[in-house]
Motif scaffolding. Structure first.
Motif, mmCIF file in Angstrom:
data_model
loop_
_atom_site.group_PDB
_atom_site.id
_atom_site.type_symbol
_atom_site.label_atom_id
_atom_site.label_comp_id
_atom_site.label_asym_id
_atom_site.label_seq_id
_atom_site.Cartn_x
_atom_site.Cartn_y
_atom_site.Cartn_z
ATOM 1 N N ASP A 54 0.764 -1.026 -0.099
ATOM 2 C CA ASP A 54 -0.045 0.082 0.217
ATOM 3 C C ASP A 54 0.904 1.264 -0.045
ATOM 4 O O ASP A 54 1.540 1.549 0.867
ATOM 5 N N ARG A 66 1.367 5.323 -1.597
ATOM 6 C CA ARG A 66 0.607 6.465 -2.011
ATOM 7 C C ARG A 66 0.544 6.495 -3.467
ATOM 8 O O ARG A 66 -0.469 7.114 -4.363
ATOM 9 N N HIS A 123 -2.788 4.698 -4.807
ATOM 10 C CA HIS A 123 -4.022 5.095 -4.140
ATOM 11 C C HIS A 123 -4.983 5.934 -5.166
ATOM 12 O O HIS A 123 -4.441 6.570 -6.322
ATOM 13 N N ASN A 124 -6.175 5.816 -4.731
ATOM 14 C CA ASN A 124 -7.024 6.984 -5.661
ATOM 15 C C ASN A 124 -7.366 7.982 -4.695
ATOM 16 O O ASN A 124 -6.551 8.069 -3.946
ATOM 17 N N HIS A 125 -8.377 8.589 -5.195
ATOM 18 C CA HIS A 125 -8.698 9.836 -4.382
ATOM 19 C C HIS A 125 -9.330 9.577 -3.096
ATOM 20 O O HIS A 125 -9.406 10.435 -2.395
ATOM 21 N N LEU A 126 -9.734 8.543 -2.635
ATOM 22 C CA LEU A 126 -10.159 7.940 -1.448
ATOM 23 C C LEU A 126 -9.159 7.580 -0.274
ATOM 24 O O LEU A 126 -9.573 7.272 0.718
ATOM 25 N N GLY A 127 -7.761 7.429 -0.756
ATOM 26 C CA GLY A 127 -6.800 6.947 -0.103
ATOM 27 C C GLY A 127 -6.677 5.441 -0.019
ATOM 28 O O GLY A 127 -5.981 4.901 0.792
ATOM 29 N N THR A 128 -7.463 4.593 -0.911
ATOM 30 C CA THR A 128 -7.568 3.385 -0.875
ATOM 31 C C THR A 128 -6.453 2.846 -2.248
ATOM 32 O O THR A 128 -6.285 3.723 -3.120
ATOM 33 N N HIS A 154 -6.053 1.931 -5.784
ATOM 34 C CA HIS A 154 -6.913 2.153 -6.946
ATOM 35 C C HIS A 154 -7.113 0.921 -7.867
ATOM 36 O O HIS A 154 -6.595 -0.134 -7.701
ATOM 37 N N LYS A 159 -13.366 -2.158 0.035
ATOM 38 C CA LYS A 159 -12.138 -1.150 -0.275
ATOM 39 C C LYS A 159 -10.963 -1.841 0.061
ATOM 40 O O LYS A 159 -10.938 -2.632 0.994
ATOM 41 N N VAL A 183 -7.211 -1.862 1.359
ATOM 42 C CA VAL A 183 -6.281 -1.033 1.928
ATOM 43 C C VAL A 183 -5.306 -2.132 2.760
ATOM 44 O O VAL A 183 -5.618 -3.054 3.019
#
Length: 157
Positions: A54, A56, A59-64, A66, A104, A106
Motif C-alpha cells: 500500500d 501513495r 492510491h485513488n482519491h479516497l486513499g485506498t 486504486h 475497499k 487498504v
C-alpha cells in the motif's frame, strides 16, 4: 512443463533477495507492471502469488488502493502463472478480463492466480480462463478477477 520463467524463478529465488530480483526481471520484460512494484511470493505450475504494498502512488482519491492497480496485480499474476504452466511450445496473451470489486482495498494486497480448467494441450488457439483472488492483510477478498487467456502454438521460423 518446465517453462523458462519457472526455471528462472526456481534458480533466482534460492539467492538472498531472490524474490525481489525475480520481480524486477519480470518488470524489465513487461515495464508497465513496475508501476505497482510487485513482489513475487510463489510460482509453480498452476499457481502464482504476487503482493503489492500500500503506497501513495497506487492510491485513488479516497486513499485506498486504486482499482486499476488491483487489475494490474490480477493480470500480472495470471500472466506469469500461465507462462509457468502451459507447454513450452505454446504462447499466451490476455484476451479479456472481468472483475468484481468487493471491498475497499487498504494495506498490502495478495493476488493468487489459478487456472479454472486443465492445461491446454497441443493444437490450435483456444481460450483458457484464469481466476485471480486478491485479498487484503486480514485475508478478506477485495477483488475477484477472471482473466481470459488466448493460448496458441508458437510460430516457428
Amino acid at each position: 512443463m518446465n517453462a523458462p520463467v519457472l526455471t528462472i524463478y526456481r534458480r533466482i529465488t534460492r539467492w538472498p533477495a531472490g524474490h525481489r530480483f525475480f520481480s524486477r526481471l519480470i518488470c524489465l520484460k513487461a515495464p508497465y507492471f513496475a508501476t505497482i512494484a510487485p513482489r513475487f511470493v510463489a510460482l509453480e505450475p498452476g499457481r502464482c502469488e504476487v503482493r503489492i504494498c500500500d503506497r501513495r502512488r497506487v492510491h485513488n482519491h479516497l486513499g485506498t488502493m486504486h482499482a486499476i492497480a488491483l487489475c494490474n496485480l490480477a493480470e500480472l499474476a495470471a500472466g506469469v502463472m500461465t507462462d509457468a504452466t502451459i507447454p513450452a511450445d505454446m504462447r499466451w496473451i490476455p484476451k479479456g478480463m472481468s472483475v468484481e470489486y468487493l471491498k475497499k482495498a487498504v494495506g498490502t494486497m495478495r493476488g493468487v492466480a489459478t487456472p479454472e480448467a486443465g492445461v491446454p494441450g497441443a493444437g490450435g488457439g483456444r481460450e483458457w480462463p484464469v481466476g485471480v483472488e486478491v485479498t487484503d492483510d486480514t485475508g478478506e477478498t477485495v477483488l475477484r478477477a477472471r482473466v481470459l487467456m488466448w493460448v496458441s502454438l508458437r510460430k516457428h521460423g
